[in-house]
Design a protein around this motif. Structure first.
Motif, short mmCIF file in Angstrom:
data_model
loop_
_atom_site.label_atom_id
_atom_site.label_comp_id
_atom_site.label_asym_id
_atom_site.label_seq_id
_atom_site.Cartn_x
_atom_site.Cartn_y
_atom_site.Cartn_z
N TRP A 136 0.68 5.03 1.03
CA TRP A 136 -0.10 6.05 1.73
C TRP A 136 0.41 7.41 1.31
O TRP A 136 1.61 7.70 1.44
N GLN A 162 0.85 -1.18 0.00
CA GLN A 162 0.00 0.00 0.00
C GLN A 162 0.90 1.24 0.00
O GLN A 162 1.89 1.28 0.73
N ARG A 189 -7.78 8.44 8.81
CA ARG A 189 -7.83 9.52 7.82
C ARG A 189 -9.06 10.40 8.05
O ARG A 189 -10.12 9.90 8.46
N LEU A 239 -5.64 3.26 8.30
CA LEU A 239 -6.51 3.88 7.29
C LEU A 239 -7.70 4.56 7.94
O LEU A 239 -8.15 5.62 7.47
N PHE A 258 -3.49 4.87 -1.53
CA PHE A 258 -4.43 5.44 -0.57
C PHE A 258 -4.05 6.90 -0.33
O PHE A 258 -2.98 7.19 0.23
N PHE A 307 -4.55 11.21 3.53
CA PHE A 307 -3.85 11.32 4.81
C PHE A 307 -3.36 12.75 5.03
O PHE A 307 -2.96 13.44 4.09
#
Length: 258
Positions: free
Chosen positions: A53, A51, A96, A93, A78, A81
């Protein structure tokens, strides 16, 4: 001198490092404190199952209008953030902030000079031809970010999918993604795909194609849920031009003057 480039803007630290032939990614990207400052570094380092971020900010694919962010197979992006701007840096997650389509925290932009005007597609001459690309045999997800300012108005293959171009045997999922102000000289102002595409809780705003699919042009299977299409334009299929199986649920289509 065998290579000369002239820029009319200040380069980022990572761009300078790349031009100087030094280490292009001076941090390891494993924590917020050592986060990559360039999304291209994260994509280069990622492998299937990872992932990425992405912290609050605006990210450009490079300094060349033919450069794009190329999705990695099995890798999820993703956004959303606060990252380094948060008092307490997120470690999950679920930490956020709530997604806000009007002002997403993370933007992937094709506006390389940062000079896009207030009018529709004003000063797009240097904008990248495709902000994001999914190459063949890539399965990837993008979540909670905005893609804007793609300008696929050059010769083929840079004529379709200004925001996202999806090639053969790929499978892309979009969750809470905003496509704003992308254009194409043929099909798919925001997204052009010949492969399956799943879209949920997303927004397509003021995208334009000169032929088909102002927001999406697709020949693969399309699934759309809970998505808003506003002010998109094309000769045919102002919002969506689907030439394969398509299922749309709980979505809103509206038109506004562009």
């Amino acid at each position: 001198i065998d290579d000369l480039r002239v820029y009319n803007r200040a380069l980022s630290d990572n761009e300078i490092l790349r031009l100087a032939g030094g280490a292009p990614c001076p941090t390891d990207g494993t924590t917020w404190d050592t986060a990559f400052r360039d999304l291209q570094c994260g994509l280069s380092a990622a492998t299937s199952g990872d992932q990425i971020w992405i912290g609050e900010g605006i990210y450009k694919p490079g300094s060349n209008l033919f450069q794009s962010f190329v999705l990695k197979n099995g890798v999820t992006l993703f956004g959303g953030f606060l990252g380094l701007t948060a008092n307490t840096k997120e470690t999950a997650l679920s930490q956020r902030p709530a997604f806000n389509a009007a002002s997403p925290l993370v933007t992937l932009t094709g506006d390389l000079f940062g000079n896009d005007g207030p009018a529709a597609f004003e000063d797009y001459g240097e904008n990248t031809t495709r902000v994001v690309v999914a190459t063949a045999n890539t399965a990837a997800t993008m979540d909670t970010l905005r893609i804007r300012g793609g300008s696929a108005t050059r010769d083929a293959p840079f004529h379709a999918g200004g925001g996202l171009r999806i090639f053969g045997n790929a499978n892309v999922t979009l969750n809470s993604v905003v496509f704003l102000g992308n254009r194409a000289s043929t099909d798919g102002g925001a997204v052009a795909s010949i492969s399956p595409l799943q879209v949920s809780a997303s927004h397509f705003i003021s995208n334009r194609a000169e032929q088909d699919g102002g927001a999406i042009a697709i020949t693969g299977t399309l699934q759309v849920a809970g998505t808003v299409f506003t002010g998109n334009f094309a000769r045919e299929g102002g919002a969506v031009a689907a030439r394969g199986p398509a299922k749309v649920q709980g979505s809103l289509f509206s038109l506004q003057q562009m």
